[in-house]
Design a protein around this motif. Structure first.
Motif, PDB file in Angstrom:
ATOM      1  N   UNK A 344      -9.050  -7.825  -1.231  1.00  0.00           N
ATOM      2  CA  UNK A 344      -7.938  -8.664  -0.773  1.00  0.00           C
ATOM      3  C   UNK A 344      -8.188  -9.168   0.637  1.00  0.00           C
ATOM      4  N   UNK A 348      -8.356 -13.066   1.843  1.00  0.00           N
ATOM      5  CA  UNK A 348      -7.537 -13.644   2.902  1.00  0.00           C
ATOM      6  C   UNK A 348      -8.435 -14.266   3.960  1.00  0.00           C
ATOM      7  N   UNK A 415      -7.238  -8.285   8.850  1.00  0.00           N
ATOM      8  CA  UNK A 415      -7.386  -7.585   7.578  1.00  0.00           C
ATOM      9  C   UNK A 415      -8.785  -7.020   7.405  1.00  0.00           C
ATOM     10  N   UNK A 418      -9.198  -4.017   9.566  1.00  0.00           N
ATOM     11  CA  UNK A 418      -8.419  -2.888   9.068  1.00  0.00           C
ATOM     12  C   UNK A 418      -9.107  -2.225   7.882  1.00  0.00           C
ATOM     13  N   UNK A 489      -0.806 -13.380   1.424  1.00  0.00           N
ATOM     14  CA  UNK A 489      -0.918 -12.015   0.912  1.00  0.00           C
ATOM     15  C   UNK A 489      -0.248 -11.897  -0.453  1.00  0.00           C
ATOM     16  N   UNK A 490       0.818 -12.691  -0.655  1.00  0.00           N
ATOM     17  CA  UNK A 490       1.432 -12.652  -1.987  1.00  0.00           C
ATOM     18  C   UNK A 490       0.461 -13.147  -3.041  1.00  0.00           C
ATOM     19  N   UNK A 493      -1.780 -10.269  -3.936  1.00  0.00           N
ATOM     20  CA  UNK A 493      -1.172  -8.973  -4.170  1.00  0.00           C
ATOM     21  C   UNK A 493      -1.691  -8.269  -5.419  1.00  0.00           C
TER      22      UNK A 493
ATOM     23  N   UNK B  73       4.914  -8.691   7.302  1.00  0.00           N
ATOM     24  CA  UNK B  73       3.992  -8.362   6.215  1.00  0.00           C
ATOM     25  C   UNK B  73       4.401  -6.986   5.710  1.00  0.00           C
ATOM     26  N   UNK B  75       4.094  -5.207   3.111  1.00  0.00           N
ATOM     27  CA  UNK B  75       3.205  -4.262   2.425  1.00  0.00           C
ATOM     28  C   UNK B  75       2.250  -3.559   3.375  1.00  0.00           C
ATOM     29  N   UNK B  76       2.096  -4.109   4.570  1.00  0.00           N
ATOM     30  CA  UNK B  76       1.250  -3.438   5.544  1.00  0.00           C
ATOM     31  C   UNK B  76       2.067  -2.771   6.655  1.00  0.00           C
ATOM     32  N   UNK B 190      -5.197  -0.933  14.730  1.00  0.00           N
ATOM     33  CA  UNK B 190      -5.355  -0.881  13.275  1.00  0.00           C
ATOM     34  C   UNK B 190      -5.531   0.558  12.812  1.00  0.00           C
ATOM     35  N   UNK B 191      -6.279   1.309  13.585  1.00  0.00           N
ATOM     36  CA  UNK B 191      -6.513   2.697  13.202  1.00  0.00           C
ATOM     37  C   UNK B 191      -5.206   3.478  13.195  1.00  0.00           C
ATOM     38  N   UNK B 194      -2.854   2.219  10.425  1.00  0.00           N
ATOM     39  CA  UNK B 194      -3.247   2.646   9.083  1.00  0.00           C
ATOM     40  C   UNK B 194      -2.929   4.119   8.881  1.00  0.00           C
TER      41      UNK B 194
END
Lengths: 503, 518, 101
Positions: A344, A348, A415, A418, A489-490, A493, B73, B75-76, B190-191, B194
């Motif tokens: 994902x 993105x 992203x 991450x 992001x949708x 998903x 966002x 979901x994150x 980010x770390x 998460x």
């Protein structure tokens, strides 16, 4: 031999976006014969219309999860997402081409047909679920691009770009197909899902073929590595990007890369995630290789870009660097359990890269002279005064490529970093960060030239109405993705390549 | 906690953007005056709104107030999450205040007329104000980072387009330094995010407090320390702390007056604010363990900055290096990790913003009149411009920390905090005090060379009087200096509860880690 | 005498490596092009052998596709080479250096 499968079971409708583009390209080839030489614009709009149709069709099948052509083609969100990217890219490229071809005096109808064929190839790359289909799609993508790169013939630089791209592209295809052959030899199948199962058996020691599997997947990686231009398979990129007509460069810098990554992700994530060297290991065997390649790509792409004086070459190296960022996510996908998240992130990043790069190339094209010259970084001096709006948008594109918020490029990097951290690849993430700073240096140089240095601004003769529209679309996309990431992001998903298959 | 209505904080945050949008529709050729006044008006309204924020803040409540949270966002776990508490309130007010001053200072800036594109300039001014307020009110780490990076862009252009001779070099250096620092912070963010499953700072702090989230710590080089450093280095570049300060003199010297004022007045505070807001509550053990190291760097910065200031002949460089010194105090106060040190630091952030902003303003005014920043070109300005001389004296005295003015209150509290600190202590306070003495030396030296002495140069004799907009910029600063000096209580009051809470949270770690690390 | 699959694979690998070396070492565009064809045909041989070993038709299908695609590549490739030859009177790929950097 059993009975023939019914036509319904082919699920043709799910592959409609790709099929419609390919079929429309064939029809357009004929229609074009009846369009007089002076009115080739009509062909362009017809081609664009075909893309719009495919886009709508793609939205209709967006949430499909079916196999077409007896498992050779997979229509899922992953495919549909890439279709969106490819269709937008092709549409914008056509928009850019119309006036460019006129200016360059190479207005021919085949141009648009070739672009459609290549787009269809890219779309099939994304959905291909079988090594044979991947190969055919790869060739369908590449062969028209060889021609397009040389389309400015007899201009020597364009011809040179064509032949270089052709030789290295064909070379890469040969690697890919030999790798596919070895994988087939090791597993007895070319279907990616079945390859996955067989590789599991090979690893488990139930069947032999470890050597063939490793060599085969290595060669497949090399072949696709050429297509997406990662180090050390990148050397064709700068010359081809510089020599090819700018709209073609635009098209291939996004489309071909997207197609290549689509196939790469599908093969690595679906067919080969089980490929580990020892029992009990959780990370796929290719992860270390990808990490190595990514590191080299990030470093080389970004550092060599600093030395460039031509915007097209600079963007070529920048595109190598961005391939590096995307392959950070590919590397992350090699860690067990991260697969979907990493994919994902890659998607993105690709859509962010698409908008930004389309915009950057469009502006570069706008300042290009009719004879193809005028693409030096020096030509940007004073653009902030002569074309304020264009310069402002270029600024946003450059900031986005450098990954400065609130642009799409930042979001993509967010992203990617991450998922890289999540996959436990801290060092790779740190390298990504450091090279981002390096990249800011050369992207800033364009901004410096546009705003901070005084000079006679370029009139940007190429910025016709249609080109402007293309720039606006890219600009809106770049900011929109950056400010409201939920929109993309949708779209990703439900991209779950890995969950489908991991037992 | 969810607030469906519009929070006052959001209003303050987006007011500059309204002005920004209005500016977009004005034409530079015909409506230049309107552009200027719209900018001034917007910044004034925002300032008033931020004062309302102060009035609305419940000073007995240490928690975040006027919270607004919108999913970005989901979901994150990233949300647009704003609110103020005692730690950020004063800095929000400072940002809006300094923007007004900077706008006024821009009205008479020569470089603007010379280089043109004034509309762009004022657009950047408002964009910058928006981003600065954003940095101080946002509670989500990702959005914080976004605002943090956005501040770079307008400042980069301000220096790069309207700066002096070596502006391109300075602008690029400013951008790259800060970006290099902050991207490591992004990795750390980010770390942490998460690991926590959310990027909302209050939630992460709560998790750390109740023990559901912790980053392994066993000394100076453990995972928690690396995360701490990820944040800390980004902030230290911004502060800037010695030895990461080399972008600052360049940026200050090349920036236009308003740019310098904002840079010194607000942008540097983002660094110290970040330490306070992120480093301490999220990585308490690492903060305590690293406090002595940070303290040493801060003290080196204090003395080095003061020393180098003294050696300058260029007025702007002098003030720029003095910033390095003053910011060292603020960092020292934060890492004293007690209520006095931290409150002193927050107040000192405001003080430094006001005083150094004032100094840059004065240097800018002199530069506009004489087109040189060399001290040798001046002398006896007091006689030619008595009012400016008087105001400048007051600001200089405030900057050197004369009792009765604002600088003294801040520095004194910080020194008291350092003395009483478990992590720092007497030696640090001693060396820091040297910095105060040196400050007096270089500030007096500056003042004497420029304003005192014979009015021996012809150009200085015919120097232009102050314009109304210049008075309008200087007087509020002086009022603030005196107000903080004689009534510091007003300013300490709103932060007390939040600082108290932070210190209470830190206390167990201070005790345990100080014993652990000799 | 039954020839083992391994033998075919060894042969195909040798051919493939020869092709690769040809691409890397030859300077004449036509010869480079032929080397690429050699690589593709090495692949065909390997696939045919594997298909025989697995007793499937899938592999044979794959071979047909490769042959077709190779033909398409030939068309494009030769056209490009002819175009270059017209302009330069030479098809030495070392002489293609319009762009530097």
């Amino acid at each position: 031999m059993g009975t023939l499968p019914s036509l319904e079971s082919f699920n043709l409708w799910a592959a409609l976006p790709g099929i419609s583009v390919a079929v429309w390209a064939c029809i357009l080839l004929v229609i074009d014969l009846f369009i007089p030489k002076t009115r080739k614009e009509t062909t362009a709009w017809l081609a664009a219309g075909g893309l719009v149709f495919a886009f709508v069709a793609n939205l209709l099948v967006y949430n499909a999860e079916v196999d077409s052509f007896l498992g050779m083609f997979r229509a899922d969100q992953f495919t549909a997402f890439f279709n969106i990217v490819i269709l937008i890219t092709a549409f914008v490229s056509i928009l850019l081409s119309i006036d460019y071809l006129k200016r360059a005096g190479i207005e021919r109808g085949e141009y648009y047909v070739l672009m459609l064929f290549s787009s269809a190839g890219m779309m099939f790359m994304a959905g291909a679920n079988n090594l044979i289909v991947v190969f055919i799609a790869l060739e369908l993508l590449s062969i028209p691009l060889y021609v397009l790169a040389a389309f400015r013939s007899p201009e020597p630089r364009s011809e040179e770009a064509g032949i270089k791209y052709f030789i290295l592209g064909a070379f890469a295809s040969a690697f890919f197909v030999y790798g596919a052959a070895l994988l087939y030899g090791a597993t007895g199948t070319t279907n990616l899902h079945e390859v996955f199962e067989q590789v599991g058996r090979v690893i488990g020691g139930e069947t032999t073929g470890m050597f063939l599997t490793l060599l085969g997947s290595g060669l497949v990686l090399v072949g696709l590595g050429f297509k997406v231009a990662v180090v050390p398979f990148h050397m064709w990129t700068p010359d081809v990007y510089e020599g090819a007509p700018t709209p073609v460069t635009t098209f291939m810098s996004v489309g071909a890369k997207a197609g290549g990554f689509a196939a790469l992700l599908r093969i690595l994530a679906i067919a080969l995630p089980m490929l580990v060297l020892q029992d009990g290991q959780t990370n796929a065997a290719w992860q270390n290789v990808v990490v190595l390649v990514t590191t080299a790509t990030l470093i080389l792409g970004n550092f060599v870009a600093i030395a460039q004086t031509n915007i097209k070459r600079m963007l070529a190296y920048s595109s190598i660097a961005h391939a590096g960022y995307i392959s950070m996510a590919v590397a992350a996908a090699g860690t067990a359990g991260i697969g979907n998240e990493a994919i994902q992130a890659a998607l993105i990043y690709i859509i962010a890269y698409m908008f930004t790069n389309l915009g950057a190339f469009a502006v570069a094209m706008a300042i290009e002279k009719d004879d193809g010259s005028g693409t030096n970084l020096e030509n940007f001096v004073g653009l902030g005064k002569s074309r304020p709006l264009l310069a402002l948008m270029m600024t946003v594109f450059m900031l986005s490529l450098a990954g400065v918020p609130p642009t799409a490029g930042f979001l993509g990097k967010l992203f990617i970093f991450q998922t890289t951290l999540h996959a436990g690849l801290e060092w790779l993430a740190i390298i990504g960060v450091i090279t981002s700073v390096v990249s800011a240096f050369y992207y800033l140089r364009i901004i410096v030239n546009m705003y901070l240095r005084d000079g006679e601004g370029d009139p940007a003769a190429g910025a016709t109405e249609r080109v402007n529209w293309a720039v606006y679309v890219a600009f809106a996309g770049t900011l929109l993705v950056g400010i409201l990431p939920i929109l993309v992001t949708t779209l990703t998903e439900r991209v779950t390549l890995v969950a489908n298959i991991v037992p | 906690m969810e607030n469906t209505g519009l929070s006052l904080v959001t209003v303050v945050l987006f007011l500059p953007m309204i002005g920004f949008l209005i500016l977009l529709f004005l034409r530079e050729q015909t409506q230049l005056q309107t552009i200027k006044y719209v900018t001034l008006g917007t910044s004034l309204i925002t300032f008033v709104a931020s004062l309302l924020l102060w009035a609305a803040l419940d000073i007995n409540n240490p928690a975040l107030q006027m919270v607004q949270r919108i999913d970005w966002l989901p979901q994150y776990g990233i949300s647009f999450y704003v609110g103020v508490d005692g730690l950020s309130l004063l800095l929000v007010v400072l940002s809006t205040f300094i923007t007004v001053i900077a706008t006024l200072a821009s009205f008479r800036t020569h470089a603007l007329e010379e280089r043109g594109r004034q509309k762009l300039y004022y657009l950047f001014m408002l964009l910058l104000e928006w981003a600065m307020i954003g940095v101080f009110v946002v509670q989500d780490m990702i959005i914080f980072f976004i605002f943090w990076e956005i501040t770079l862009v307008p400042m980069y252009f301000m220096i790069g387009i309207w700066g002096s001779e070596r502006r391109v070099y300075a602008a690029v250096k400013f951008f790259l330094y800060t970006m290099a620092g902050s991207l490591l912070m992004l990795l750390a963010i980010l770390y942490v995010g998460t690991a926590a499953g959310t990027f909302a700072l209050p939630e992460i702090t709560a998790m750390i407090q109740n023990g559901t989230l912790s980053f392994p710590f066993d000394g100076l080089f453990s995972p928690q320390s690396f995360l701490f450093l990820g944040f800390f280095i980004a902030f230290a570049v911004k502060v800037p702390m010695w030895p990461l300060h080399s972008w600052l003199p360049d940026a200050h010297v090349q920036a236009p007056t308003a740019g310098s004022i904002i840079l010194a007045g607000v942008l540097l505070k983002m660094g110290t604010y970040g330490m306070l807001r992120f480093c301490l509550p999220m990585f308490p053990e690492a903060s305590v363990a690293w406090a002595p190291v940070v303290g040493v760097l801060a003290v080196i910065g204090i003395i080095y900055g003061a020393w180098v200031s003294y050696a300058q002949t260029d007025m702007k460089k002098l003030v720029a290096y003095s910033s390095v010194s003053h910011m060292g105090f603020i960092v020292l106060g934060i890492f004293a990790l007690n209520a006095q040190g931290i409150s002193g630091s927050i107040l000192q952030m405001v003080n430094h913003g006001v005083s150094t902003g004032g100094l840059f303003l004065i240097v800018g005014m002199l530069y506009e009149r004489r087109h040189t920043k060399e001290m040798a070109a001046f002398g006896g300005i007091w006689t030619a411009l008595p009012v400016l001389g008087g105001l400048a004296l007051l600001i200089s005295l405030s900057s050197m920390g004369l009792p009765g003015l604002n600088g003294f209150v801040g520095e004194f509290t910080i020194l008291m905090g350092t003395l009483g600190s478990q992590s720092l202590g007497f030696v640090f306070a001693l060396f820091a005090t040297t910095g105060v003495i040196l400050a007096a030396v270089y500030m007096l030296y500056f003042y004497q060379r420029v304003f005192m002495g014979e009015l021996d140069k012809e150009e200085n004799r015919q120097i232009e009087k102050l314009h109304w907009s210049e008075y309008a910029a200087l007087v509020p600063l002086v009022v603030a200096i005196i107000l903080i000096g004689i009534q510091p209580f007003i300013f300490f009051q709103p932060m007390d509860a939040s600082v108290g809470q932070l210190v209470t949270q830190m206390q167990p770690f201070v005790t345990s880690v100080v014993q652990l690390v000799p | 005498m039954v020839v083992q699959t391994e033998a075919f694979i060894m042969l195909s690998m040798v051919l493939f490596v020869l092709g690769t070396l040809g691409v890397l070492l030859k300077r004449n565009a036509i010869l480079v092009f032929m080397s690429i064809e050699l690589m593709l045909n090495a692949t065909n041989l390997a696939i045919a052998a594997f298909a025989h070993q697995w007793g499937q038709v899938d592999g044979h299908l794959f071979v047909f596709f490769i042959i077709t695609v190779a033909a398409a590549e030939v068309a494009v490739g030769l056209a490009l080479i002819v175009a270059i030859f017209r302009a330069k009177r030479s098809i030495n790929i070392d002489e293609l250096h319009q762009m530097e950097g």
